[in-house]
Design a protein around this motif. Structure first.
Motif, short mmCIF file in Angstrom:
data_model
loop_
_atom_site.label_atom_id
_atom_site.label_comp_id
_atom_site.label_asym_id
_atom_site.label_seq_id
_atom_site.Cartn_x
_atom_site.Cartn_y
_atom_site.Cartn_z
N LEU A 166 -48.68 1.03 3.50
CA LEU A 166 -47.77 0.24 4.34
C LEU A 166 -48.27 -1.18 4.54
N GLY A 167 -49.30 -1.58 3.82
CA GLY A 167 -49.87 -2.89 4.05
C GLY A 167 -48.97 -4.04 3.66
N ALA A 168 -47.99 -3.82 2.77
CA ALA A 168 -47.15 -4.92 2.29
C ALA A 168 -45.91 -5.14 3.14
N VAL A 169 -45.71 -4.35 4.19
CA VAL A 169 -44.52 -4.52 5.03
C VAL A 169 -44.97 -4.84 6.45
N PRO A 170 -44.16 -5.55 7.22
CA PRO A 170 -44.53 -5.87 8.61
C PRO A 170 -44.76 -4.61 9.43
N ASN A 196 -38.73 -0.73 -0.49
CA ASN A 196 -37.31 -0.67 -0.78
C ASN A 196 -36.52 -0.29 0.46
N ALA A 197 -37.02 0.66 1.26
CA ALA A 197 -36.31 1.07 2.48
C ALA A 197 -36.26 -0.06 3.49
N VAL A 198 -37.38 -0.78 3.67
CA VAL A 198 -37.40 -1.90 4.62
C VAL A 198 -36.44 -2.99 4.19
N TYR A 251 -33.61 -2.76 2.63
CA TYR A 251 -32.20 -2.45 2.84
C TYR A 251 -31.89 -1.96 4.26
N SER A 252 -32.88 -1.91 5.14
CA SER A 252 -32.62 -1.50 6.52
C SER A 252 -32.00 -2.66 7.31
N PRO A 253 -31.11 -2.36 8.23
CA PRO A 253 -30.53 -3.42 9.06
C PRO A 253 -31.61 -4.06 9.94
N PRO A 254 -31.42 -5.31 10.36
CA PRO A 254 -32.40 -5.97 11.24
C PRO A 254 -32.58 -5.17 12.53
N GLY A 255 -33.82 -5.00 12.91
CA GLY A 255 -34.13 -4.27 14.13
C GLY A 255 -34.25 -2.77 13.96
N GLU A 256 -33.81 -2.23 12.82
CA GLU A 256 -33.93 -0.79 12.57
C GLU A 256 -35.26 -0.51 11.87
N ARG A 257 -36.01 0.45 12.39
CA ARG A 257 -37.31 0.77 11.83
C ARG A 257 -37.17 1.92 10.83
N VAL A 258 -37.97 1.87 9.81
CA VAL A 258 -38.01 2.92 8.79
C VAL A 258 -38.98 4.00 9.25
N LEU A 259 -38.57 5.26 9.13
CA LEU A 259 -39.42 6.38 9.52
C LEU A 259 -40.09 6.97 8.27
N VAL A 260 -41.42 7.05 8.30
CA VAL A 260 -42.19 7.69 7.24
C VAL A 260 -42.86 8.92 7.84
N SER A 261 -42.41 10.10 7.42
CA SER A 261 -42.94 11.35 7.98
C SER A 261 -43.37 12.26 6.83
N ALA A 262 -44.18 13.26 7.17
CA ALA A 262 -44.67 14.22 6.18
C ALA A 262 -44.70 15.60 6.81
N SER A 263 -44.40 16.62 5.99
CA SER A 263 -44.42 18.00 6.47
C SER A 263 -44.73 18.92 5.30
N ALA A 264 -45.28 20.09 5.63
CA ALA A 264 -45.65 21.08 4.61
C ALA A 264 -44.47 22.02 4.38
N MET A 265 -44.19 22.30 3.10
CA MET A 265 -43.11 23.20 2.70
C MET A 265 -43.65 24.11 1.60
N ALA A 266 -43.98 25.37 1.97
CA ALA A 266 -44.51 26.35 1.00
C ALA A 266 -45.75 25.78 0.31
N ASP A 267 -45.68 25.60 -1.02
CA ASP A 267 -46.84 25.13 -1.76
C ASP A 267 -46.79 23.63 -2.03
N ARG A 268 -46.03 22.89 -1.24
CA ARG A 268 -45.96 21.45 -1.45
C ARG A 268 -45.88 20.74 -0.11
N VAL A 269 -46.11 19.44 -0.17
CA VAL A 269 -45.98 18.58 1.01
C VAL A 269 -44.94 17.52 0.69
N GLU A 270 -44.00 17.33 1.60
CA GLU A 270 -42.93 16.36 1.41
C GLU A 270 -43.17 15.14 2.28
#
Length: 847
Positions: free
Chosen positions: A701-705, A737-739, A741-760
Motif C-alpha cells: 500500500l506504499g504507493a497510495v495515500p 486500480n481500486a483507488v 476508480y473510487s469516488p472522492p472521499g470513499e475509502r478502499v477496503l482491503v481485507s483477508a480471510s481463510a477459506m478451506a485450503d486458501r486465503v482470499e
C-alpha cells in the motif's frame, strides 16, 4: 573430446546424507591423486557437512543482484576455465536465479559433461519431475524445483543414500539437519514417519526400475534365455475375448502381493491379416491394464504357446496368467489347448496360473476379424479330414460295423466330405470325394476289391455321391468364405469407425495412430515418410517400433499418400486384401500431419497477431501516457533552468515535486511494461516461501495515500505459500486500480480471510463497477474499461496482477460489490499444515 561421466547420489528425503557422501567420495578421489574441485556445494550450516569441505578446492561463486538482494550461483565459466577432472555440483534440481547462464542447474551440469568434466551431484527423489503429483499427495508440499527423469536416468552411476525414518528423525532431533528452533515444526509436518516411509519406498522402487533396465540390457547382450526371478513380473495372455478383463484384474491382485510386482498383458496376433478380435474389446482391455499400472503388448506369432513363452522369457517374467479354455469338450480331440501346452513347456522357472471365468466351455464362436483366406491350421485339418478320414472310416466300417448297407456307407463318406469342406475349403473336399468314391467302389460295391461295378444302379449311386459331394463342398466352402468375408468387413468397419471418430475429434496423435496400425496388422515398425519434392530425401514425420524404414523401398509394405508422402511398414508382406484398410490408415495419418501443421501455423499466426496487437498498444501508450509525464518533467526542468525568472523557494519546491511525481509515474509505467514483457515471454520464476499476509499486504500500500485505504488483515490467518515479491506487486496493482476508480472521499477496503485450503484477499471499492460481460476483458493487456482517458496508466495493472497471481499458483477475478462498485478477489493457497506462529523450514526442506 569424450563426454564426462555423471554420478548421482539419490536421496529418499532431505538430510539422509547425500552431500556428506558426495564429499566423502571427493576426499577419497583426492587422496588417489584425482583433480577434484567443489563447483557448488551447499552445507546448510550443518557442522559435519561443513567440516567435510575442508581440504577440498572450492571455486568462487557468481554473485547475482536480484530485487535488491545478492545471491550466489555456480560459476559455469569459472569451472570450464579451471577444467578439473571431477567437479562436485550439489542440488541438481535447483532453479538458478534470473540472470544466470541457464535456467536450471542440471543444464549447467550438461555443459560441464559436454566439456569432458566428470560431475558428481545430488538430488532427492521428490525432485524427479514424474513424481511431483505423487509427492504432493503424500507430503502436501508441491515441489517447485524439479529435474527431468531422463537427466537422472542417463547418469553413469546412481547411488541410493538411504536411511530408516526412525534414524532420520533421530538425526533431526539431535540438531544435525536443522537448527533447534525449526526441529519441532519439521518433525510434525514434512518429516512425519508416514511421509518418510512413503518417500523411501518411492526411492527404492525408482532405483529398482533402473537396475531392472540394466539387467534386461545385460541379458540381451549376453543372450541369456533363462529366467532370473529378480522381481515378480506377471504376463497375462489375452485372446481378445471378454474373459480378458477378469484375467487382468486377477493378475493385478497377484502383483499386489509382492512389492514391485509388474503386470504385462500380451495379445498374440496371427500373421494372416487383421487381428482376430474386436478392436473395441482389445482397446477396453488395453485401457484396463494401463489403469491398473500395467503395460499392454502385441506380438505376431502363428504358434501361440511358443510366442507367449518366448515373450515371457524375453521380459524375464516369473508368472503367466491364462484363462481356462473356452473350447467345448469335444474340441479337445484336436489338441490339449494353449493353457495345457504352455504349462507343459514353461519349465521349472515359470509358474502358470489357469484362471476360471464365466466364458469357460461356451465355445470360441466364429472369428470376428479373420480374413477371407482360411488359416494354415484349418487347411491342414481339412486335408487330414479329406484324405485320412476316409481311410480311417473304411477301417472302422470293415472291422467294427460291417454290412450296414451301401446307402449308409455313402452317407458317412459324404459327412467326411462336408467336414473337409468346412475345415479346409473346396480342394480338401474334392480330394475327400475322390478318395471316398474310390474306397466305396473298392471295398463296398460288388464285386469288392475291384474297380468294376456290376450293378448299374451302384454306378448311378457312386456318380450321384460324387456329384452331391462336390456340390455340397462347393456350397459349404462358399458359405464359409462369405461368412469370413462378412466378418472381415465387420472388423474393417469397426476399425475405420473407431479411427475416423478419434481422428475427427482430434483425440489421436500421429504416434498413437501409427501404433494402432502396427498392432492391427501385426508389424514390427511403422513410419510415415515425407519429402518436399521428387528429388529431395525422405524424412520421417513419425514412427513407432524398432528400426523403422527410412525410405519406402526399404519397407516390406509401402502405401503412397499423395505425391510426397508414404506409409512404410516393416515386418512382413501383407496380402492385397489388407491394403484397403491400410490405405485408409495412411490417408488418416496424412490428415493428422496436416492438422498438426495447420495448428502450428495457427498458433504462430495467433502469436504474431498478439504481438502486433501488443506492439500497437505499446506504441499508443508510449505516444501518450509516457509522453505526458515526460512533458511535465521537461517543462519543470526548463522552468528551473530559466535565467529570465527568479523562482522563490516555494515555487522551486513545487517544480521539484512535479518532477518527482512525473518520475514516479514513469517508473510505475515502465515497471508495468517490463513486468508484462516478462509474463509474455514466460521468464517469471517464482520463489515460493511460507509467508504471513500481514507482513506483505501493508507493504503493497506504499504507493497510495494513507487516507484512501482501510486495512483488515487478521494476524490469525494461516501462512500462505507464495513468492513475496510477486504477491506484493499483484496486490499493489489491484489497490492502485481500486483507488483510481473510487469516488472522492470513499475509502478502499482491503481485507483477508481463510477459506478451506486458501486465503482470499478482497479489495473492495465503491466506484462505477464493471458489467459482467466486461469482467474478464479488463484483465487483458492495454485495456481500460470504456477506454476512459481518466488516469495515468496504460491498462497493464490488472493484467500484470493476474499474471503474477497465476505465477504463484493463485487466482484473480472480479465480483460486484453489494451496493455498487467492484471487488477484486485474489486467492492464494495456504502453506500445507502450517500456522503463522510455527517456524518456516520450507527452504531447507526443498533444498
Amino acid at each position: 573430446m569424450a563426454r564426462g561421466t555423471l554420478r548421482i547420489y539419490l536421496g529418499a528425503a532431505p538430510g539422509v546424507g547425500k552431500t556428506y557422501a558426495m564429499l566423502s567420495e571427493a576426499h577419497r578421489r583426492v587422496e588417489r591423486g584425482t583433480d577434484c574441485v567443489v563447483a557448488f556445494v551447499e552445507h546448510h550450516h550443518r557442522p559435519r557437512t561443513e567440516v567435510m569441505l575442508h581440504g577440498l578446492e572450492q571455486l568462487p561463486r557468481r554473485e547475482i543482484e536480484y530485487r535488491g538482494g545478492t545471491f550466489t550461483e555456480m560459476d559455469v565459466d569459472a569451472v570450464l576455465r579451471r577444467a578439473p577432472k571431477v567437479a562436485l555440483v550439489d542440488e541438481l534440481a535447483h532453479t538458478n536465479m534470473p540472470g544466470s547462464r541457464n535456467t536450471k542447474r542440471w543444464q549447467d551440469v550438461e555443459e560441464l559433461l559436454a566439456a569432458g568434466i566428470d560431475v558428481i551431484s545430488t538430488v532427492n527423489i521428490q525432485h524427479l519431475e514424474s513424481l511431483g503429483d505423487v509427492v504432493e499427495s503424500i507430503t502436501g508440499v508441491r515441489q517447485r524445483e524439479t529435474v527431468p527423469d531422463e537427466v537422472v536416468r542417463r547418469a553413469d552411476q546412481i547411488e541410493l543414500v538411504d536411511m530408516s525414518p526412525q534414524a532420520l528423525r533421530r538425526r533431526m532431533a539431535h540438531g544435525n539437519i536443522y537448527k533447534p528452533d525449526k526441529v519441532d515444526a519439521a518433525l510434525s509436518n514434512y518429516f512425519r514417519p508416514g511421509n518418510l516411509t512413503a518417500l523411501r519406498e518411492l526411492a527404492l522402487l525408482w532405483v529398482a526400475d533402473r537396475v531392472d533396465a540394466h539387467l534386461t540390457e545385460y541379458r540381451s547382450e549376453h543372450h541369456v534365455s533363462a529366467i532370473w526371478g529378480s522381481r515378480e513380473r506377471i504376463v497375462v495372455g489375452l485372446t481378445g475375448g471378454p474373459e480378458g478383463r477378469t484375467l487382468i484384474r486377477r493378475a493385478a491382485r497377484l502383483a499386489e502381493k509382492g512389492a514391485g510386482g509388474e503386470v504385462m498383458a500380451v495379445y498374440i496376433s496371427r500373421s494372416d491379416g487383421l487381428t482376430a478380435v474386436s478392436p473395441k474389446e482389445l482397446a477396453l482391455q488395453r485401457t484396463l491394464v494401463e489403469d491398473l499400472g500395467g503395460t499392454f503388448h502385441q506380438v505376431v506369432g502363428d504358434d501361440i504357446p511358443a510366442a507367449l513363452l518366448d515373450f515371457a522369457r524375453g521380459v524375464n517374467a516369473t508368472q503367466i496368467v491364462l484363462g481356462v479354455s473356452r473350447r467345448r469338450s469335444w474340441q479337445y480331440v484336436f489338441g490339449p489347448g494353449v493353457g495345457a501346452t504352455v504349462a507343459r513347456e514353461s519349465g521349472p522357472d515359470l509358474d502358470v496360473h489357469l484362471i476360471t471365468h464365466a466364458e469357460v466351455g461356451k465355445g470360441r464362436g466364429l472369428p470376428v476379424a479373420r480374413g477371407a483366406r482360411l488359416g494354415r491350421s484349418r487347411v491342414i485339418s481339412g486335408w487330414l479330414a479329406g484324405v485320412l478320414g476316409p481311410l480311417l472310416l473304411t477301417w472302422l466300417l470293415k472291422s467294427v460295423v460291417p454290412d450296414i448297407g451301401l446307402a449308409n456307407h455313402m452317407l458317412l463318406f459324404l459327412t467326411l466330405t462336408v467336414a473337409a469342406a468346412l475345415l479346409g475349403g473346396l480342394l480338401p473336399a474334392l480330394a475327400s470325394a475322390v478318395v471316398g468314391s474310390t474306397l466305396l467302389n473298392w471295398f463296398f460295391t460288388p464285386p469288392v476289391h475291384t474297380l468294376t461295378v456290376a450293378d448299374p444302379q451302384n454306378i448311378v449311386a457312386i456318380v450321384v455321391f460324387v456329384g452331391v459331394a462336390v456340390a455340397v463342398a462347393s456350397v459349404v466352402d462358399l458359405a464359409a468364405r462369405r461368412t469370413h468375408q462378412a466378418a472381415r468387413l465387420r472388423a474393417e468397419s469397426e476399425i475405420l469407425s473407431f479411427l475416423a471418430g478419434n481422428v475427427l475429434r482430434g483425440e489421436t496423435g500421429l504416434e498413437d495412430l501409427l501404433e494402432r496400425v502396427r498392432e492391427t496388422f501385426g508389424m514390427e515398425s511403422v513410419a510415415l515418410l515425407e519429402r518436399a519434392g521428387e528429388k529431395d530425401p525422405w524424412t520421417c514425420a513419425g514412427s513407432v517400433g524398432p528400426r523403422p524404414a527410412t525410405t519406402p523401398d526399404a519397407a516390406d509394405v509401402d502405401v503412397p499418400v499423395g505425391d510426397h508422402m508414404a506409409l512404410s511398414l516393416c515386418g512382413r508382406v501383407l496380402p492385397a486384401a489388407d491394403r484397403r484398410v491400410l490405405a485408409a490408415f495412411a490417408a488418416q495419418a496424412a490428415v493428422v500431419v496436416d492438422r498438426r501443421r495447420l495448428k502450428g501455423e495457427a498458433d504462430r499466426a495467433e502469436e504474431l497477431a498478439e504481438g502486433n496487437r501488443i506492439r500497437t498498444a505499446l506504441l499508443a501508450a508510449v505516444s501518450h501516457d509516457l509522453r505526458t509525464p515526460l512533458a511535465g518533467i521537461k517543462a519543470a526542468v526548463t522552468s528551473l533552468r530559466s535565467d529570465d525568472v527568479e523562482w522563490s523557494e516555494e515555487d522551486q519546491a513545487e517544480l521539484l515535486e512535479a518532477i518527482e511525481e512525473g518520475a514516479d509515474r514513469l517508473d510505475h509505467l515502465v515497471g508495468n511494461l517490463l513486468d508484462m514483457s516478462r509474463l509474455q515471454t514466460g521468464t517469471v520464476t517464482p520463489i515460493i516461501r511460507e509467508t504471513d499476509l500481514d507482513e506483505v499486504v501493508p507493504m503493497a500500500l506504499g504507493a497510495v495515500p494513507e487516507d484512501t485505504v482501510d486495512l483488515d488483515v487478521p494476524e490469525s490467518l494461516p501462512m500462505v505459500g507464495v513468492d513475496r515479491g510477486l504477491l506484493e506487486r499483484s496486490v499493489a496493482n489491484i489497490v492502485e486500480n481500486a483507488v483510481k476508480y473510487s469516488p472522492p472521499g470513499e475509502r478502499v477496503l482491503v481485507s483477508a480471510s481463510a477459506m478451506a485450503d486458501r486465503v482470499e484477499i478482497r479489495v473492495v471499492d465503491r466506484g462505477p463497477g464493471v458489467p459482467d460481460e466486461v469482467k474478464d476483458r479488463i484483465f487483458e493487456p492495454f485495456q481500460r474499461y470504456g477506454d476512459a482517458p481518466r488516469g495515468d496508466g496504460v491498462g497493464l495493472g490488472l493484467a500484470v496482477a493476474r499474471g503474477f497471481a497465476e505465477a504463484i499458483g493463485g487466482t484473480l477475478h472480479a465480483e460486484d460489490t453489494p451496493g455498487g462498485g467492484l471487488t477484486m478477489v485474489l486467492a492464494v493457497r495456504t502453506a500445507p499444515g502450517r500456522r503463522r506462529e510455527q517456524p518456516d523450514v520450507s527452504p531447507a526442506v526443498t533444498s
